[in-house]
Scaffold this motif. Structure first.
Motif: not given
Length: 115
Positions: A1, A3, A25, A104
């Motif tokens: 993941q 961000q 992130s 993303y």
């Protein structure tokens, strides 16, 4: 993941400059490619500039010579320096990263260039 948080957009007159930031992130050195896209009202989202592994950069023809993409790995941030802005540069600018084959996107930052 991953961000992504963009900032730096705003209203500027034609001929002016803005610098967009995209803070990630994860370490930007481990994210390739990473770059900027934009979308104007009524138009599809389009590539503005990307950074690949080894620091190679690609630009849309419409921004070559005016925009520069670069990264600061110590700050986990990539930047888009935009000079000589034109009204047609107006749009919502998004940061995009690809990591392990997944895309993303950030939430976008608005750039408006007045004539």
């Amino acid at each position: 993941q991953v961000q992504l948080v963009e900032s730096g957009g705003g209203l500027v007159q034609a001929g002016g400059s803005l610098r967009l930031s995209c803070t990630t992130s994860r370490k930007t050195s481990s994210i390739n490619p990473i770059g900027w896209y934009r979308q104007a009202p009524g138009y599809q989202r389009e590539l503005v500039a990307t950074l690949g592994s080894g620091g190679s950069a690609d630009y849309a023809d419409s921004v070559k010579g005016r925009f520069t993409i670069f990264r600061d790995n110590a700050k986990n941030t990539i930047y888009l320096q935009m000079n000589s802005l034109k009204p047609e540069d107006t749009g919502l600018y998004y940061c995009k990263a690809i990591s392990y084959s997944l895309d993303y996107w950030g939430q976008g930052t608005q750039v408006t260039v007045s004539s």
